[in-house]
Design a protein around this motif. Sequence first.
Motif, PDB file in Angstrom:
ATOM      1  N   HIS A 160      53.565 124.343  23.265  1.00  0.00           N
ATOM      2  CA  HIS A 160      52.618 124.607  22.167  1.00  0.00           C
ATOM      3  C   HIS A 160      53.041 125.875  21.408  1.00  0.00           C
ATOM      4  O   HIS A 160      53.130 125.868  20.177  1.00  0.00           O
ATOM      5  CB  HIS A 160      51.215 124.751  22.786  1.00  0.00           C
ATOM      6  CG  HIS A 160      50.190 125.438  21.946  1.00  0.00           C
ATOM      7  ND1 HIS A 160      49.496 124.802  20.932  1.00  0.00           N
ATOM      8  CD2 HIS A 160      49.714 126.707  21.964  1.00  0.00           C
ATOM      9  CE1 HIS A 160      48.647 125.654  20.377  1.00  0.00           C
ATOM     10  NE2 HIS A 160      48.755 126.809  20.989  1.00  0.00           N
ATOM     11  N   TYR A 161      53.344 126.944  22.134  1.00  0.00           N
ATOM     12  CA  TYR A 161      53.741 128.190  21.485  1.00  0.00           C
ATOM     13  C   TYR A 161      55.133 128.082  20.854  1.00  0.00           C
ATOM     14  O   TYR A 161      55.380 128.598  19.762  1.00  0.00           O
ATOM     15  CB  TYR A 161      53.720 129.346  22.485  1.00  0.00           C
ATOM     16  CG  TYR A 161      52.329 129.784  22.874  1.00  0.00           C
ATOM     17  CD1 TYR A 161      51.368 130.063  21.912  1.00  0.00           C
ATOM     18  CD2 TYR A 161      51.974 129.931  24.209  1.00  0.00           C
ATOM     19  CE1 TYR A 161      50.092 130.460  22.268  1.00  0.00           C
ATOM     20  CE2 TYR A 161      50.691 130.335  24.574  1.00  0.00           C
ATOM     21  CZ  TYR A 161      49.764 130.602  23.598  1.00  0.00           C
ATOM     22  OH  TYR A 161      48.494 131.002  23.952  1.00  0.00           O
ATOM     23  N   LEU A 162      56.061 127.410  21.551  1.00  0.00           N
ATOM     24  CA  LEU A 162      57.432 127.319  21.040  1.00  0.00           C
ATOM     25  C   LEU A 162      57.503 126.501  19.759  1.00  0.00           C
ATOM     26  O   LEU A 162      58.199 126.866  18.806  1.00  0.00           O
ATOM     27  CB  LEU A 162      58.347 126.700  22.106  1.00  0.00           C
ATOM     28  CG  LEU A 162      58.774 127.619  23.242  1.00  0.00           C
ATOM     29  CD1 LEU A 162      59.667 126.864  24.229  1.00  0.00           C
ATOM     30  CD2 LEU A 162      59.505 128.845  22.713  1.00  0.00           C
ATOM     31  N   SER A 163      56.786 125.384  19.710  1.00  0.00           N
ATOM     32  CA  SER A 163      56.823 124.560  18.494  1.00  0.00           C
ATOM     33  C   SER A 163      56.230 125.339  17.328  1.00  0.00           C
ATOM     34  O   SER A 163      56.702 125.240  16.188  1.00  0.00           O
ATOM     35  CB  SER A 163      56.085 123.234  18.712  1.00  0.00           C
ATOM     36  OG  SER A 163      54.736 123.470  19.052  1.00  0.00           O
ATOM     37  N   GLY A 164      55.195 126.122  17.621  1.00  0.00           N
ATOM     38  CA  GLY A 164      54.612 126.963  16.573  1.00  0.00           C
ATOM     39  C   GLY A 164      55.594 128.003  16.084  1.00  0.00           C
ATOM     40  O   GLY A 164      55.706 128.262  14.882  1.00  0.00           O
ATOM     41  N   PHE A 224      51.537 119.086  17.733  1.00  0.00           N
ATOM     42  CA  PHE A 224      50.555 119.158  16.637  1.00  0.00           C
ATOM     43  C   PHE A 224      49.776 120.475  16.686  1.00  0.00           C
ATOM     44  O   PHE A 224      49.622 121.153  15.671  1.00  0.00           O
ATOM     45  CB  PHE A 224      49.582 117.972  16.725  1.00  0.00           C
ATOM     46  CG  PHE A 224      50.129 116.693  16.181  1.00  0.00           C
ATOM     47  CD1 PHE A 224      49.788 116.253  14.914  1.00  0.00           C
ATOM     48  CD2 PHE A 224      50.991 115.908  16.929  1.00  0.00           C
ATOM     49  CE1 PHE A 224      50.298 115.079  14.396  1.00  0.00           C
ATOM     50  CE2 PHE A 224      51.514 114.731  16.434  1.00  0.00           C
ATOM     51  CZ  PHE A 224      51.167 114.303  15.168  1.00  0.00           C
ATOM     52  N   THR A 225      49.268 120.827  17.867  1.00  0.00           N
ATOM     53  CA  THR A 225      48.482 122.068  17.945  1.00  0.00           C
ATOM     54  C   THR A 225      49.370 123.291  17.707  1.00  0.00           C
ATOM     55  O   THR A 225      48.962 124.248  17.045  1.00  0.00           O
ATOM     56  CB  THR A 225      47.771 122.212  19.306  1.00  0.00           C
ATOM     57  OG1 THR A 225      48.735 122.073  20.364  1.00  0.00           O
ATOM     58  CG2 THR A 225      46.665 121.181  19.469  1.00  0.00           C
ATOM     59  N   GLY A 226      50.604 123.243  18.229  1.00  0.00           N
ATOM     60  CA  GLY A 226      51.503 124.387  18.060  1.00  0.00           C
ATOM     61  C   GLY A 226      51.817 124.636  16.596  1.00  0.00           C
ATOM     62  O   GLY A 226      51.751 125.772  16.108  1.00  0.00           O
ATOM     63  N   CYS A 227      52.158 123.540  15.879  1.00  0.00           N
ATOM     64  CA  CYS A 227      52.491 123.688  14.456  1.00  0.00           C
ATOM     65  C   CYS A 227      51.235 123.954  13.633  1.00  0.00           C
ATOM     66  O   CYS A 227      51.295 124.619  12.600  1.00  0.00           O
ATOM     67  CB  CYS A 227      53.194 122.422  13.952  1.00  0.00           C
ATOM     68  SG  CYS A 227      54.833 122.221  14.653  1.00  0.00           S
ATOM     69  N   GLY A 243      47.806 122.210   8.086  1.00  0.00           N
ATOM     70  CA  GLY A 243      47.930 122.802   9.417  1.00  0.00           C
ATOM     71  C   GLY A 243      46.653 122.652  10.220  1.00  0.00           C
ATOM     72  O   GLY A 243      46.692 122.356  11.420  1.00  0.00           O
ATOM     73  N   THR A 244      45.520 122.833   9.544  1.00  0.00           N
ATOM     74  CA  THR A 244      44.240 122.679  10.229  1.00  0.00           C
ATOM     75  C   THR A 244      44.039 121.230  10.677  1.00  0.00           C
ATOM     76  O   THR A 244      43.524 120.970  11.775  1.00  0.00           O
ATOM     77  CB  THR A 244      43.083 123.113   9.300  1.00  0.00           C
ATOM     78  OG1 THR A 244      43.379 124.386   8.748  1.00  0.00           O
ATOM     79  CG2 THR A 244      41.771 123.187  10.053  1.00  0.00           C
ATOM     80  N   LEU A 245      44.461 120.296   9.827  1.00  0.00           N
ATOM     81  CA  LEU A 245      44.363 118.876  10.201  1.00  0.00           C
ATOM     82  C   LEU A 245      45.238 118.589  11.427  1.00  0.00           C
ATOM     83  O   LEU A 245      44.805 117.912  12.371  1.00  0.00           O
ATOM     84  CB  LEU A 245      44.799 118.001   9.018  1.00  0.00           C
ATOM     85  CG  LEU A 245      44.811 116.491   9.270  1.00  0.00           C
ATOM     86  CD1 LEU A 245      43.403 115.984   9.596  1.00  0.00           C
ATOM     87  CD2 LEU A 245      45.369 115.743   8.051  1.00  0.00           C
ATOM     88  N   ALA A 246      46.458 119.135  11.416  1.00  0.00           N
ATOM     89  CA  ALA A 246      47.346 118.940  12.570  1.00  0.00           C
ATOM     90  C   ALA A 246      46.738 119.549  13.830  1.00  0.00           C
ATOM     91  O   ALA A 246      46.791 118.947  14.916  1.00  0.00           O
ATOM     92  CB  ALA A 246      48.704 119.582  12.288  1.00  0.00           C
ATOM     93  N   LEU A 247      46.135 120.731  13.679  1.00  0.00           N
ATOM     94  CA  LEU A 247      45.508 121.385  14.830  1.00  0.00           C
ATOM     95  C   LEU A 247      44.353 120.535  15.373  1.00  0.00           C
ATOM     96  O   LEU A 247      44.241 120.328  16.590  1.00  0.00           O
ATOM     97  CB  LEU A 247      45.004 122.773  14.408  1.00  0.00           C
ATOM     98  CG  LEU A 247      44.245 123.601  15.443  1.00  0.00           C
ATOM     99  CD1 LEU A 247      45.097 123.850  16.676  1.00  0.00           C
ATOM    100  CD2 LEU A 247      43.819 124.948  14.831  1.00  0.00           C
ATOM    101  N   ALA A 248      43.519 120.019  14.467  1.00  0.00           N
ATOM    102  CA  ALA A 248      42.377 119.212  14.901  1.00  0.00           C
ATOM    103  C   ALA A 248      42.849 117.929  15.592  1.00  0.00           C
ATOM    104  O   ALA A 248      42.326 117.553  16.657  1.00  0.00           O
ATOM    105  CB  ALA A 248      41.496 118.883  13.699  1.00  0.00           C
TER     106      ALA A 248
END
Lengths: 356, 60
Positions: A57-61, A110-113, A84-89
């Motif tokens: 999660h952190y690395l993809s971000g 998805f959450t990382g990005c 980004g918010t849509l990807a996070l959700a």
Amino acid sequence: MHTSPRPFHGWRVVAGAFVIAVFGWGLGFYGPPIYLHALTDQRGWSVGLVSGATTLHYLSGAALIAVLPRLYARFGLGRVTRLGTLALALGLVGWAAAQAPWQLFVATLFTGCGWVTLGAAAINAMVAPWFARLRPRALSMAYNGASVGGIVFAPLWVFLIERFGFLAAAVVLGVAALVVVGGIATRIVAVKPSELGQFPDGEAAGPAAAAASQGAALPAGALWRDRGFRTLAAAMALGLFAQIGLVAHLYSLIASPLGTGLAGVVAGLATASAIVGRTMFGWMMPAGADRRVWASASYAVQAAGVVALMASGLEGPSAILAGVLLFGFGIGNATSLPPLIAQAEFVRRMPHGWCR
Amino acid sequence: MVPLIVASAQAAYAFAPAVFGLVREVGGVTPMLVLTLVVQGLAVAAFMLGRRRLHHSPVR
């Protein structure tokens, strides 16, 4: 002085960035430890497996952060933040709905990005065009949303998951993020000073102020060859490595001597101390100060907290509380000071916009 | 440049919980706290190295 007929929009941007940081850190930073507990509990997956997902999660971000300026330039800050918010959700729902480990790992992409579009670099990109001289104050106020995100969302996640289950909690908070962050991204933080005929700090335009508000291509290769940049990048990476490594274990360290209830309160006080430290530094740091010295002083306070924890032998509530409060004092500054050091050192030395 | 330093920091701290967990499991709490102090010291050293260079090199 300021002669625009409109009130200065920059402080509205700070308020909007604060709320976005609340959601960003609440869902993308303080959430994963709670998701870890929920998934190991409900799916029976090992801590190692879910920890690996958190690392991904952190690395993809991290990979996405590096190209954020180009995405902003091409699609605009508002659109990138909404996507980004849509990807996070969607990713949060993916974490909660995953029935197999591979599905969990896909969800972390998805959450990382997604969360980094609401994270440290994004907040800086929102606030920086609006402030030059007052940037330490403005950024510290916006970044305090990160700490509030932990205070609000950590217990909220726990409550919602226990009451309604992880999937329902993820859907509710994901939709809330889409509505709130989507609105702010469109109406408040995506607005540029030039669109309102305004200038950094709300003052009349000067060449330096106008230049500081302009963006430019990011010459990454040249930056990595610069020793000042390398030492700044290394200092931020090392400082956050130490901080996040200890924070990840802090609750479990103090839960045994204090009990889970009191340990939760003390952990919350660490976050409150972070707000105090960040606000104090943001308001007290003089304009011409050597910000590296201030950052080092913040780490010295944190180190004193670690020494206090060691000296306490993790016995005795007073000594533990003192250690946690001292350690917490620097938590916020570890994120907010490096961008301010970049502003102070690289605006003078390099073409405008590189500090953004 | 802010995105670059944030990205490199995040890539580093992604491994921090696991590394600290390993040290705690193998050595206990005190080595983990010592590790915190050592890494914090390295962070301060990095800040200071950059500071010295900024203040002396333009004189050349």
